[in-house]
Design an enzyme around this catalytic site. Structure first.
Site, short mmCIF file in Angstrom:
data_model
loop_
_atom_site.label_atom_id
_atom_site.label_comp_id
_atom_site.label_asym_id
_atom_site.label_seq_id
_atom_site.Cartn_x
_atom_site.Cartn_y
_atom_site.Cartn_z
N ASP A 35 0.85 -1.19 0.00
CA ASP A 35 0.00 0.00 0.00
C ASP A 35 0.89 1.24 0.00
OD1 ASP A 35 -2.47 1.36 0.06
OD2 ASP A 35 -2.36 1.59 2.23
N ASP A 150 -3.09 2.61 -6.08
CA ASP A 150 -2.01 2.71 -5.10
C ASP A 150 -1.81 1.46 -4.25
OD1 ASP A 150 -4.33 2.90 -3.65
OD2 ASP A 150 -3.69 4.59 -2.42
N GLU A 151 -2.31 0.29 -4.69
CA GLU A 151 -2.10 -0.91 -3.89
C GLU A 151 -2.05 -2.16 -4.75
OE1 GLU A 151 -5.34 -2.20 -1.34
OE2 GLU A 151 -6.69 -0.76 -2.32
#
Length: 406
Positions: A35, A150-151
């Protein structure tokens, strides 16, 4: 070092993990969740390094890009001076310390941190850095599941060597090659790995092992479990279930009475850290959508021209997303949110597959004819579902209609 509940390969690796964890217990899976740390804000800090260590908030839709003054320094907007209905996209950790969080109204955030810097969102830059950090990860791992901008989930079950060392190497490589930091959680499944990645931010490396469920997870609020949203959290709270530990000890029959058979069983399993969902390396999107929240309420009659421009732009952006991803769609949907926050949706299924903005616009207008347009609006969205991969020989139908049916 936490007790490590990870698969081992070879005597050397087993000895290493046993020395670190004090346990030689083995699991059949090792899943990492990566993350990015305050991703949007971190990207902006690369462009404005002078803001490092200062509270900064990203949000708003009509903010101007910071300009350099005659002295070569940027002139930034002050959060406390903002007037409008924009919301916080993200914030630096310094701003979060004041209670600012994603989804909060910018004016409310300005009351909490009036001297924070306010920056406009730059999604083109965020997407570019997203592609960059994912390339770094994929160069070092084979089984990667993309979970958004974003992960990522990474299956390290069959990795050679120590998975903790591998995960740490991935984290450090992302920092070195992009200038951005990330946190990684390592556990026996996706559910626990995702919780773990949030425990020691920023730049954290958290390993959850055999004895950590009760020691580290059960004390957390139920909302920390991916899949338990705000509404479910409130319903559980009304039953006296606040922590994950409370949920683990809750009577299953009682949960079934309030949540139904399927969701109650999932809640029970999740609270006990059980999850056998695989890391999916290829995922077909179910829908592609775009929406716009207005700075002020727009009336379908008084603001007809402005709403028409917004609708056309949304249809063009959705069509562009379809083409860039290589998909066609058949069902076109409209989403409206009134000034009193009531939300309505309408869908229309076409006879043919399309990625044509004019066809999407025509279908959107058809949806709008079935909605009450006599009240002020605060949001307009366009969605395409029933997707299929595009082929070179697909013939698309076009529409000449370009205005709202008001």
């Amino acid at each position: 070092m936490l007790a490590v509940r990870l698969p081992l390969q070879g005597a050397q690796r087993a000895a290493c993990l046993k020395a670190e964890s004090g346990s030689d217990w083995h699991s059949v899976r090792t899943i990492a969740h990566l993350d990015m740390d305050a991703f949007y804000a971190s990207v902006d800090l690369l462009r404005y390094p002078e803001l490092r260590g200062r509270p900064a908030v990203i949000g708003g839709r009509r903010l101007s890009v910071p300009e350099r003054g005659a002295d070569g320094r940027y002139r930034f907007e002050r959060l406390g001076d903002y007037r409008g209905r924009g919301v916080v996209t993200t914030a630096t950790y310094e701003a979060r310390a004041f209670g600012v969080h994603s989804g909060m109204g910018l004016m409310k955030a300005g009351q909490l941190a009036p001297d924070a810097v306010l920056l406009p969102a730059d999604f083109d830059a965020y997407r570019a850095y997203s592609r960059q950090f994912k390339q770094v990860v994929r160069a070092r791992a084979d089984k990667v599941e993309d979970r958004g901008i974003d992960e990522l989930f990474i299956d390290l079950t069959d990795v050679k060597g120590d998975p903790v060392v591998t995960a740490r190497g991935i984290r450090d490589a992302v920092q070195a090659e992009t200038g951005l930091s990330c946190s990684i959680g390592l556990a026996a499944n996706k559910l626990l790995a995702k919780i773990a990645s949030d425990l020691e931010k920023p730049a954290g490396m958290t390993v959850l092992g055999e004895g950590d469920l009760e020691a580290r997870i059960w004390a957390l609020g139920v909302g920390k479990v991916n899949g338990i949203g705000p509404k479910a959290t409130e319903r559980l709270k009304a039953l006296g279930i606040v922590s994950i530990g409370d949920l683990a000890k809750a009577d299953l029959y009682r949960l079934r009475q309030h949540f139904g058979e399927t969701y109650a069983w999932w809640l029970h399993e999740a609270a006990h850290g059980r999850d056998d969902s695989p890391v999916v390396t290829e995922r077909e999107p179910k829908s592609i959508s775009r929406e716009s929240t207005f700075e002020r309420d727009l009336h379908p009659r008084a603001d007809r021209d402005e709403l028409t421009r917004i609708l056309v732009a949304l249809c063009e952006r959705v069509a562009g997303d379809l083409r860039s991803k290589g998909y066609l769609g058949r069902t076109i949907g409209i989403k409206l949110r009134y000034s009193d926050f009531r939300t309505v949706t309408r869908d229309l299924t076409l006879d043919t597959w399309t990625d044509d903005p004019q066809a999407i616009l025509a279908a959107s207008r058809g949806c709008l004819r079935r909605i009450d347009l006599g009240q002020p609006l605060r949001l307009l969205g366009v969605r395409v579902t029933k997707l299929a991969s595009a082929s070179r020989n697909t013939q698309l139908e076009a529409s000449r209609q370009t205005t709202l049916p008001l």
